[in-house]
Motif scaffolding. Sequence first.
Motif, PDB file in Angstrom:
ATOM      1  N   SER A 190      65.803 -64.376  15.002  1.00  0.00           N
ATOM      2  CA  SER A 190      66.966 -64.801  15.788  1.00  0.00           C
ATOM      3  C   SER A 190      66.884 -66.301  16.098  1.00  0.00           C
ATOM      4  O   SER A 190      67.876 -66.921  16.477  1.00  0.00           O
ATOM      5  CB  SER A 190      67.082 -63.993  17.081  1.00  0.00           C
ATOM      6  OG  SER A 190      66.103 -64.409  18.008  1.00  0.00           O
ATOM      7  N   ASP A 247      66.236 -68.460  13.810  1.00  0.00           N
ATOM      8  CA  ASP A 247      66.591 -69.171  12.577  1.00  0.00           C
ATOM      9  C   ASP A 247      68.036 -69.686  12.668  1.00  0.00           C
ATOM     10  O   ASP A 247      68.788 -69.286  13.564  1.00  0.00           O
ATOM     11  CB  ASP A 247      66.418 -68.226  11.376  1.00  0.00           C
ATOM     12  CG  ASP A 247      66.065 -68.977  10.100  1.00  0.00           C
ATOM     13  OD1 ASP A 247      66.205 -70.214  10.078  1.00  0.00           O
ATOM     14  OD2 ASP A 247      65.652 -68.321   9.128  1.00  0.00           O
ATOM     15  N   LEU A 248      68.419 -70.529  11.734  1.00  0.00           N
ATOM     16  CA  LEU A 248      69.720 -71.207  11.815  1.00  0.00           C
ATOM     17  C   LEU A 248      70.887 -70.232  11.960  1.00  0.00           C
ATOM     18  O   LEU A 248      71.835 -70.477  12.698  1.00  0.00           O
ATOM     19  CB  LEU A 248      69.935 -72.098  10.585  1.00  0.00           C
ATOM     20  CG  LEU A 248      71.194 -72.964  10.620  1.00  0.00           C
ATOM     21  CD1 LEU A 248      71.073 -74.082  11.651  1.00  0.00           C
ATOM     22  CD2 LEU A 248      71.497 -73.564   9.252  1.00  0.00           C
ATOM     23  N   PHE A 249      70.814 -69.100  11.231  1.00  0.00           N
ATOM     24  CA  PHE A 249      71.919 -68.146  11.292  1.00  0.00           C
ATOM     25  C   PHE A 249      71.693 -67.039  12.322  1.00  0.00           C
ATOM     26  O   PHE A 249      72.487 -66.109  12.443  1.00  0.00           O
ATOM     27  CB  PHE A 249      72.169 -67.523   9.922  1.00  0.00           C
ATOM     28  CG  PHE A 249      72.598 -68.535   8.889  1.00  0.00           C
ATOM     29  CD1 PHE A 249      73.757 -69.285   9.064  1.00  0.00           C
ATOM     30  CD2 PHE A 249      71.843 -68.761   7.745  1.00  0.00           C
ATOM     31  CE1 PHE A 249      74.154 -70.224   8.138  1.00  0.00           C
ATOM     32  CE2 PHE A 249      72.235 -69.693   6.805  1.00  0.00           C
ATOM     33  CZ  PHE A 249      73.394 -70.436   6.996  1.00  0.00           C
ATOM     34  N   GLY A 250      70.555 -67.120  13.008  1.00  0.00           N
ATOM     35  CA  GLY A 250      70.281 -66.129  14.044  1.00  0.00           C
ATOM     36  C   GLY A 250      69.803 -64.799  13.503  1.00  0.00           C
ATOM     37  O   GLY A 250      69.653 -63.836  14.247  1.00  0.00           O
ATOM     38  N   LYS A 251      69.580 -64.731  12.200  1.00  0.00           N
ATOM     39  CA  LYS A 251      69.027 -63.511  11.600  1.00  0.00           C
ATOM     40  C   LYS A 251      68.495 -63.817  10.210  1.00  0.00           C
ATOM     41  O   LYS A 251      68.702 -64.915   9.697  1.00  0.00           O
ATOM     42  CB  LYS A 251      70.085 -62.403  11.542  1.00  0.00           C
ATOM     43  CG  LYS A 251      71.387 -62.797  10.875  1.00  0.00           C
ATOM     44  CD  LYS A 251      72.406 -61.650  11.002  1.00  0.00           C
ATOM     45  CE  LYS A 251      73.831 -62.169  10.855  1.00  0.00           C
ATOM     46  NZ  LYS A 251      74.836 -61.142  11.011  1.00  0.00           N
ATOM     47  N   THR A 306      65.151 -69.751   4.932  1.00  0.00           N
ATOM     48  CA  THR A 306      64.894 -70.059   6.338  1.00  0.00           C
ATOM     49  C   THR A 306      64.851 -71.567   6.562  1.00  0.00           C
ATOM     50  O   THR A 306      64.631 -72.338   5.627  1.00  0.00           O
ATOM     51  CB  THR A 306      63.558 -69.432   6.806  1.00  0.00           C
ATOM     52  OG1 THR A 306      63.436 -69.626   8.214  1.00  0.00           O
ATOM     53  CG2 THR A 306      62.368 -70.066   6.121  1.00  0.00           C
ATOM     54  N   THR A 307      65.074 -71.952   7.804  1.00  0.00           N
ATOM     55  CA  THR A 307      64.836 -73.338   8.211  1.00  0.00           C
ATOM     56  C   THR A 307      63.603 -73.412   9.100  1.00  0.00           C
ATOM     57  O   THR A 307      63.228 -74.488   9.563  1.00  0.00           O
ATOM     58  CB  THR A 307      66.041 -73.892   9.004  1.00  0.00           C
ATOM     59  OG1 THR A 307      66.231 -73.094  10.174  1.00  0.00           O
ATOM     60  CG2 THR A 307      67.313 -73.858   8.168  1.00  0.00           C
TER      61      THR A 307
END
Lengths: 462, 462
Positions: free
Chosen positions: A195, A197-201, A177-178
């Motif tokens: 959602s 998070d950087l990748f949206g999941k 996670t970021t």
Amino acid sequence: MKRDEIKDLYANAKEYENKEVCIGGWVKSVRANKEFGFIDFTDGTCFKTLQIVFNKNLSNFEEVSKINTGSTIICSGKIVLTPLNKQPFEMVATNIDIFCATDSEYPLQKKRHSVEFLREIAYLRPRTNLFQAVFRVRSCAAMAIHMYFQENNYVYVNTPLITTTDCEGSDQMFKITTLNFNNLPKDKNGNVDMSKDLFGKQSFITGSGQLHGEAFALAFNKIYTFGPTFRTENSNTKTHANEFWMIEPEIAFCDLEQLMDIEEEMLKYIVKYVIDKCPYELEFLDNFVQKGLLEKLNKLLSSKFVRIDHSDVIDILKKADVKWEFEPQEGGDIAKEHEKYITEYFNGPVFIKNWPKDIKAYYMKLNDDDRTVAAVDLEVPGAGELMGGSQREENYDKIIKRCDEMGVDKNTIDWYLNLRKFGSCVHSGFGMGFERLVMYLTGVENIRDVIPFPRTPQNCDY
Amino acid sequence: MKRDEIKDLYANAKEYENKEVCIGGWVKSVRANKEFGFIDFTDGTCFKTLQIVFNKNLSNFEEVSKINTGSTIICSGKIVLTPLNKQPFEMVATNIDIFCATDSEYPLQKKRHSVEFLREIAYLRPRTNLFQAVFRVRSCAAMAIHMYFQENNYVYVNTPLITTTDCEGSDQMFKITTLNFNNLPKDKNGNVDMSKDLFGKQSFITGSGQLHGEAFALAFNKIYTFGPTFRTENSNTKTHANEFWMIEPEIAFCDLEQLMDIEEEMLKYIVKYVIDKCPYELEFLDNFVQKGLLEKLNKLLSSKFVRIDHSDVIDILKKADVKWEFEPQEGGDIAKEHEKYITEYFNGPVFIKNWPKDIKAYYMKLNDDDRTVAAVDLEVPGAGELMGGSQREENYDKIIKRCDEMGVDKNTIDWYLNLRKFGSCVHSGFGMGFERLVMYLTGVENIRDVIPFPRTPQNCDY
């Protein structure tokens, strides 16, 4: 400031006779009297060291005589062949610059240190004989792997480390996670809102590149991966690490028998390459780590690996006059003690094939008996399971059925399952733990000692 | 079920004349009339395809005539040399087994698809000409890198991906955990208690292996890493990805000038190797992706890279008759537009060296002017910065001073700083982004199209 290299001296000693050379490197030890002295000297380019002879003509004779292990020196001098000595040549020094003198604070003094102590100074231990040998063999084995596959026209594929696809079970994967742990965004139900998070999941770092590798095998026919993988296992054993490297080849139009041919050929190629390229290292390891190492490796080259069904292995184990900790069972797994017995029984490497379907993964090809899958593990003497592979289930309906039977979540692997509809073919692949291989090649028994900076539970220093 | 390979047909066409072969692979397209037909056929082993001729003697002539793109077939037949045709040979089929027929649901039909569409089917796009070329060049370039370093006696080191050491700034690193986000353990101050995590503290996946690589260079003299790295940058550009591969060599007893020699030699080695091994792929890329690609690569081989100080570059930029978006400044950074101008100015690759210390990292060697550091970036025409490196500060007191000046936390890197006390030496290293290299080699302009399964913000599928 071009420097000569000790590696090159050993390779072309004759050409260096009476030549002036200049080498930068480190003192392993020094002994001197009032007139002259000897330095056991390494520049890191070669497992073998160079003996430097110096005498009181040196302007800094006194300092050089007292120099400590680990100090950096730049030496100029003439190479003299010494065919009657243990070393084939030595350097007669004309100048020795002390670039960085260590003192008694330096952790590696001239004595034998325990591997446990050395693990605590992972940033210095590659300077010791043991780790010079191990990490050079590791590098050499990696090259052998690339050469084997590239010579045979495999495409090297860098499958992703960050993934949302569940190959080996997401409970065994590290989450990444970021987000700020102390200030996590929440959704309306009070759960963490990934959602944001950087990748949206929620994403993970992977435990295998196999699924992605299969997609590429159906485009390039033969592919291999070679990269790091991660497991969250909280187990402190000699053979488990949370970060390790894997090789995962995948081959289209290849069945289980052909897969075994490839595994056997590849392993022999690697062993032969390392024997050729690391003679000094293997000699040292044979002497100080595993007696008989070279004999073991040479024997492997000339042996034909046994191929035997899992059920026949169980029969042999049952008939054995051994008090087992885990009783061998039809349809059951093979324990470490069984692996050991069976490789000793056949006195060599053994492919155990056609495993009970219930203890293997959903993607393995179901055999016609509807009871076993076309999986194969390679067991080698002294190291246990070195590779695990299978023919893959290439039939769409059958793999869907297996997913459902085994409760596999099909959502994150829909693309993978689609490969069975879009140009599916008989295909197979295997995984080899690279550290397992290096342990086998070096005789080293603890995985912590074949990884530059090992990661195990409660242990992530450096 | 041993199969022949198209790759081998092209390599040894003469030997196959009038021979029976059997090949498994995929239909690229088919055209047929009532009497006979042609299949454009690939088995994935070669960029070139094989033409299969079939006629109505086939028992399944009707089905074969109507077969869809992407279907899997197993073909037997005779190889006939056709020196007057575009292809040097073709297969006259005696048998064609349809193993898996696709239908109109198959996303890759026989037409040109946009790269944007293809990114959405990353698991199928390696079957297209573009990605066949790109990923084969990528594999080949990876091999060239291993060969260059191993031939020159570098040791390949697998530096850790999971780390607690802060190399490039922990705010740019992904945090990893095994903890449950919805049930995080708290300490007595109400903060998340990372001591309960698998490693007993907050850990990250790394952005660089350099620091660990330096430790190994001081033991093995010359080392290289080649592995994945991660950045959390939330930027959607053509050149940024959150996961990419890096090569980070580190060389003991090597100064900045020698480092540039190595960078130049390595790049030429890779380019030459790829030109030799991927002629079909480069020809395709030259035709359809970047006109002049081959000329660009061949020109690089014969050019001598310019070496120029950062301050002299600024002078040139200031004198240029260009309206800059970012005005060039003494002591300032070099923007993309400047990189472009300077490689065009010199009409070839340019090493920009001796950078202002304030815009570079603490570990770079401070020059005697106390104003610049011995850092070097390699700029190449059309791709900008390809490598960044430096001589490292080897003096303990000086690196401590730099850490303090720049506010670097010395706690997690104490072992790294100790390398300056324990056998320190002049040493240098560089990093090369592997994807940047592949983009340069293929002419592809978007990093998403040189990574098998790219990871960018909001994009972590597969």
